[in-house]
Design an enzyme around this catalytic site. Structure first.
Site, PDB file in Angstrom:
ATOM      1  N   CYS A  83       0.820  -1.202   0.000  1.00 38.28           N
ATOM      2  CA  CYS A  83       0.000   0.000   0.000  1.00 38.28           C
ATOM      3  C   CYS A  83       0.860   1.261   0.000  1.00 38.28           C
ATOM      4  CB  CYS A  83      -0.997  -0.043   1.154  1.00 38.28           C
ATOM      5  SG  CYS A  83      -2.434   0.965   0.796  1.00 38.28           S
ATOM      6  N   HIS A 170      -3.981  -5.028   0.890  1.00 35.67           N
ATOM      7  CA  HIS A 170      -3.435  -5.480   2.176  1.00 35.67           C
ATOM      8  C   HIS A 170      -3.474  -7.004   2.282  1.00 35.67           C
ATOM      9  CE1 HIS A 170      -2.897  -1.564   4.056  1.00 35.67           C
ATOM     10  NE2 HIS A 170      -3.960  -1.195   3.373  1.00 35.67           N
ATOM     11  N   GLU A 172      -2.055  -8.734   4.418  1.00 38.76           N
ATOM     12  CA  GLU A 172      -1.925  -9.145   5.823  1.00 38.76           C
ATOM     13  C   GLU A 172      -3.263  -9.315   6.520  1.00 38.76           C
ATOM     14  OE1 GLU A 172      -1.178  -6.259   4.494  1.00 38.76           O
ATOM     15  OE2 GLU A 172      -1.414  -4.569   5.851  1.00 38.76           O
ATOM     16  N   SER A 229      -6.198  -9.260  29.960  1.00 37.90           N
ATOM     17  CA  SER A 229      -5.525  -9.178  31.253  1.00 37.90           C
ATOM     18  C   SER A 229      -5.602 -10.504  31.986  1.00 37.90           C
ATOM     19  CB  SER A 229      -6.107  -8.041  32.098  1.00 37.90           C
ATOM     20  OG  SER A 229      -7.441  -8.290  32.417  1.00 37.90           O
ATOM     21  N   SER A 230      -6.627 -11.305  31.698  1.00 33.29           N
ATOM     22  CA  SER A 230      -6.698 -12.628  32.318  1.00 33.29           C
ATOM     23  C   SER A 230      -5.525 -13.479  31.852  1.00 33.29           C
ATOM     24  CB  SER A 230      -8.003 -13.333  31.947  1.00 33.29           C
ATOM     25  OG  SER A 230      -9.098 -12.591  32.413  1.00 33.29           O
TER      26      SER A 230
HETATM   27  N1  GLN Z   1      -2.408   6.951   2.314  1.00 26.38           N
HETATM   28  C1  GLN Z   1      -2.197   6.152   1.157  1.00 26.38           C
HETATM   29  C2  GLN Z   1      -3.432   6.120   0.268  1.00 26.38           C
HETATM   30  O1  GLN Z   1      -4.451   6.599   0.648  1.00 26.38           O
HETATM   31  C3  GLN Z   1      -1.822   4.749   1.568  1.00 26.38           C
HETATM   32  C4  GLN Z   1      -2.936   4.050   2.299  1.00 26.38           C
HETATM   33  C5  GLN Z   1      -2.502   2.796   2.979  1.00 26.38           C
HETATM   34  O2  GLN Z   1      -1.332   2.512   3.127  1.00 26.38           O
HETATM   35  N2  GLN Z   1      -3.482   2.055   3.488  1.00 26.38           N
HETATM   36  O3  GLN Z   1      -3.400   5.599  -0.824  1.00 26.38           O
END
Ligand code: GLN
Length: 494
Positions: A83, A170, A172, A229-230
């Site tokens: 990103c 993303h 991840e 916390s448990s």
């Molecule tokens: N701020 C950048 C955008 O809007 C990257 C966004 C991000 O990394 N989720 O494209």
């Protein structure tokens, strides 16, 4: 010398950067996160086998936006930009990044060139999780696009000869179903990490490290009654037994009967070897929260009062050498302590342990309890908190939990609760006009709590819950259902 294989995650402030690290660790590769400010020499010294640049809230073409040196891409170490990191990679290497006409947000269909090493074993057509306003309008020299969506021509790109890869979405987050595979392809195949690092040594290592650190010291643990916390308390009790005192603050913002439930587990009749103190502080909290409406102030007051109660208890105990609190990654990230992230909400209990301590062997019903925020019902009551509102939301929530608890099905939310809107509206009951509060039901499906969808709770369950709440909870004449995903919503109300 240390031969541990390291992947370095360079943090540009993305909300999901801890998740990036976690996914890498799930590939049995050791991983550390470091700020984008880390000097290049330091990075070279760490000798990572791969580098990942995270997302971030800025636009990389703006003055003063977080950046990195061009040399980072010339170290002979494979680099994957995600990103913001993707955009930055192209910009720094001479490409162009612009604000898009159509921002892409959420689930997005994508077409992938799966003959590439990065996308190996990924189906050609799949979906990904997008969250961006900017886009790569011209790739840096040497790159080819290896994925696109309707609105985004460069959803992924590579300069294979240079070992440089970029992904606009993303991978991840689990909303990108093939994302883990892409990260695996990067760290294991492209970077060539062997994958001999293991997570299960974590608990033992932690217990040993805690023992070493604590020595004969006395430890005071803030037990809020939530899972985080448990888990911290159990880990500590395994490490240092009776040197640990857990202070459980019943702040009057717990779910119905929860105080007693927590006491049953951690109190003198429970299975753990520790000292347990319950402080009943409800009145004190309600007093402090009187007239306060602003969510951040409420959180701060609840957090500060926590600390104050601890200080008082600590004084009573005498010498306390360590103070412990537990939390999970998303809370650390959202508080802006994860490095560079923007503050979304402040969590008062950050600074704790990673979430994989769930390997501890704690009773299932405790570990798999629904997550509950530190500030408790304080942030499930929009606006001013009063004892009366707490009663309403406790009762409504108990009914909702009971009704969902009776049901089965894939729709069962990972987290669900009733909250109290600060809205009152007109209704009619028994031919009489009412002017009462609206309760909102929220249920989400999520794995990591970083992203979530509203759960598709069957109509009958909602309807039964609604009519029971209206009939059984005084002060409520309307029940709403929240269908907002996260993002843009958060799971909690405030
Ligand atoms: N701020 C950048 C955008 O809007 C990257 C966004 C991000 O990394 N989720 O494209």
């Amino acid at each position: 010398m240390d031969s541990k294989e390291l992947v370095l995650v360079i943090d540009f402030g993305g909300q999901y950067n801890q998740l990036v690290a976690r996914r890498v660790r799930e590939c049995n590769v050791y991983c550390e996160i470091t700020s984008y400010r880390t000097p290049l020499d330091k990075i070279k010294e760490m000798a990572p086998k791969g580098i990942i640049l995270t997302g971030g809230p800025n636009s990389c073409y703006e003055q003063g936006a977080p950046s990195c040196s061009k040399e980072l891409f010339n170290l002979g170490i494979p680099v994957l930009g995600l990103c913001y990191g993707a955009q930055l990679m192209h910009l720094v290497l001479g490409g162009e990044v612009k604000r898009a006409d159509h921002r892409e947000y959420g689930h997005t269909d994508i077409e992938i060139d799966n003959t590439t090493a990065l996308m190996a074993d990924v189906p050609k057509n799949t979906t990904c999780w997008m969250s961006h306003n900017d886009y790569i309008s011209r790739m840096a020299e040497g790159f080819v696009s290896i994925a696109h969506t309707d609105n985004c021509p460069v959803a992924a790109a590579q300069n294979e000869a240079a070992g440089l890869y970029s992904i606009q979405f993303h991978p991840e987050v689990l909303h990108t179903p093939e994302g883990t595979k892409m990260l695996y392809n990067f760290v294991r195949n492209i970077c060539g990490c062997k994958g001999d690092w293991r997570m299960d040594s974590f608990v033992e290592e932690s217990i040993r490290a805690i023992r070493e650190k604590v020595g004969n010291g006395r430890v005071l643990c803030a037990l809020s009654g939530g899972v985080d916390s448990s888990v911290a308390a159990v880990l500590l009790s395994k490490a240092v037994g009776k040197q640990l005192t857990c202070v459980f603050v019943d702040h009057g913002l717990l779910r119905k009967n929860e105080g007693d439930e927590v006491e049953a587990v951690f109190g003198p009749n429970g299975p753990y070897d520790l000292n347990f103190i319950r402080v009943n502080a409800a009145d004190r909290y309600y007093e402090k929260l009187k007239g306060v409406e602003e969510p951040e102030r409420k959180r701060k007051i609840i957090g500060e009062e926590f600390i104050r109660v601890f200080e008082e208890e600590a004084k009573k105990i005498g010498t306390v050498d360590f103070l412990v609190q537990g939390t999970i990654y998303p809370d650390v990230v959202e508080s802006g302590l994860g490095g560079e992230s923007a503050v979304i909400k402040s969590h008062h209990n950050v600074g704790g342990l990673p979430d994989h301590v769930l390997e501890l062997g704690i009773p299932k019903n405790l570990v798999f309890r629904q997550p509950f925020p530190g500030p408790g019902l304080g942030i499930r009551i929009i606006g001013e908190v009063t004892a009366e509102k707490v009663r309403i939301v406790q009762d409504a929530d108990a009914i909702f939990r009971e009704e969902v608890g009776k049901a089965t099905g894939d729709w069962i939310p990972d987290q669900y609760f009733a909250a109290l809107t600060n809205m009152r509206s007109v209704g009619v009951m028994g031919d009489e006009r009412t002017y009462d509060y609206a309760v909102v039901l929220r249920g989400v499906k999520t794995i990591d709590f970083m992203t979530a969808d509203a759960a598709q709770i069957p109509w009958e369950v909602l309807q039964t819950t609604m009519s029971r709440i209206i009939n059984e909870v005084r002060g409520v004449n309307r029940v709403l259902f929240d269908i907002t995903s996260k993002p843009p919503g958060t799971i909690e109300m405030e």
